[in-house]
Design a protein around this motif. Structure first.
Motif: not given
Length: 352
Positions: A340-346
């Motif tokens: 999950d790229p969004e989670l990775a960024a968060a």
């Protein structure tokens, strides 16, 4: 008595070797769909990238005269779809039904290379898993499969709950377990018609103040499923497999759904079922640790070095026990971030 040395040998000549460790793959939501429903089938390419697990349902909610259509539909969808990182599961019909055997015979030989997990309903003891285990090995050998299909058991009867530990350890194929609250409620003669969740009548009440037994006494609704979920989590943890909360039937009540999912997450479950698209984002949010929890966990792990001894961080004592807790959170975050790229960024924010 079968030798322990044979536990990891194939149960049929030509079948793939059993797995020695269940791989952890993100499975925050197991999204159910009816493969025989043309409208649902048409949405599969759009839904698949949004979920960790897509499950073609052949059992409950599929009418008897539509069982064949659902099975055939799943075969067509599996052959025509590239699921990418999304796992494809199925829930077959129960082993005592007229359809369960044909489900297994058809699906393993036709799309066994696409199926990751077969969910078996109403498992009551290790004997049910042993039957499926041997049959799958024979069918895998016949189909020339190179990897074993894993098995997921549904706890839906009082006997199944009583035998949960032996079910969890019945086969190297065991991937995990889910709670099936509706059938379990009926099996136990519980007086609820709800599918999961709490009940306003299942409560505790504060003590009376003075002689008045009614005024000022607060009530707190309790969780009907706490005992069963906790016992299932313990059995799964002891045998290295994964526990899941099952369905939450009140689709409209997204608030209570999120509460129930979070209770399960905090107790140790890795995911839950989603019966409607509105529950997908709830499961994703709940079964992904919050970024602030991940940042804290990584801070503790870094401060603890080799994980022994004790340190004080922001006024809180941390030792070898708390660092183990933090590793659970951090390792889950790493696995989810890889998908999950969004989670990775968060999860990355605030750590640089």
């Amino acid at each position: 008595m079968r030798s322990a040395k044979d536990f990891f040998r194939p149960l049929a000549v030509g079948a793939p070797d059993p797995v020695r460790e269940i791989p952890f793959r993100p499975s925050r939501m197991i999204h159910f769909f009816d493969p025989g429903n043309e409208k649902m089938a048409a949405k599969v390419p759009d839904i698949a990238p949004r979920v960790d697990v897509l499950l073609g349902n052949l059992e409950d909610a599929i009418q008897a005269d539509r069982k064949q259509a659902a099975r055939d539909g799943l075969v067509r969808i599996a052959k025509a779809t590239d699921f990418g990182q999304t796992q494809l599961w199925t829930r077959v019909n129960s082993l005592d039904s007229p359809w369960g055997l044909d489900d297994l015979l058809t699906l393993v030989t036709e799309i066994g290379d696409k199926l990751d997990v077969i969910m078996v309903p109403k498992v009551e003891g290790a004997e049910d898993i042993h039957y499926v285990d041997r049959l799958l090995a024979q069918l895998e050998a016949k189909a020339g499969l190179r990897r074993p299909i894993l098995v997921h058991a549904l706890l839906e009867t009082a006997r199944g709950v009583a035998n949960v530990e032996e079910i969890a350890g019945a086969s190297p194929r065991m991937q995990g377990m889910s709670l099936g609250p509706a059938d379990l409620a009926a099996s136990r003669r519980m007086k609820t018609t709800r599918v999961g969740g709490g009940h306003p009548g299942y409560l505790v009440r504060t003590d009376p103040v003075g002689e008045d037994l009614t005024t000022g006494r607060h009530t707190y609704q309790q969780d009907l499923w706490h005992y069963t979920v906790a016992r299932m989590v313990d059995a799964c943890a002891a045998h290295g497999i994964l526990p899941y909360y099952g369905p939450f039937g009140d689709i409209r009540d997204t608030v209570a759904c999120e509460d129930q999912f979070r209770n399960a997450f905090l107790l140790g479950c890795v995911g839950a079922w989603s019966l409607h698209p509105v529950q997908i984002d709830i499961a994703r949010r709940v079964f992904s640790p919050a970024p602030e929890e991940v940042h804290w966990a990584r801070k503790v792990i870094a401060a603890m070095g080799d994980g022994t001894g004790a340190v004080m961080i922001d006024g809180k004592m941390q030792d070898d026990a708390t660092v183990k807790q933090c590793r659970v959170v951090a390792e889950l975050a790493d696995a989810l971030a890889a998908r999950d790229p969004e989670l990775a960024a968060a999860y990355k924010e605030g750590t640089e």
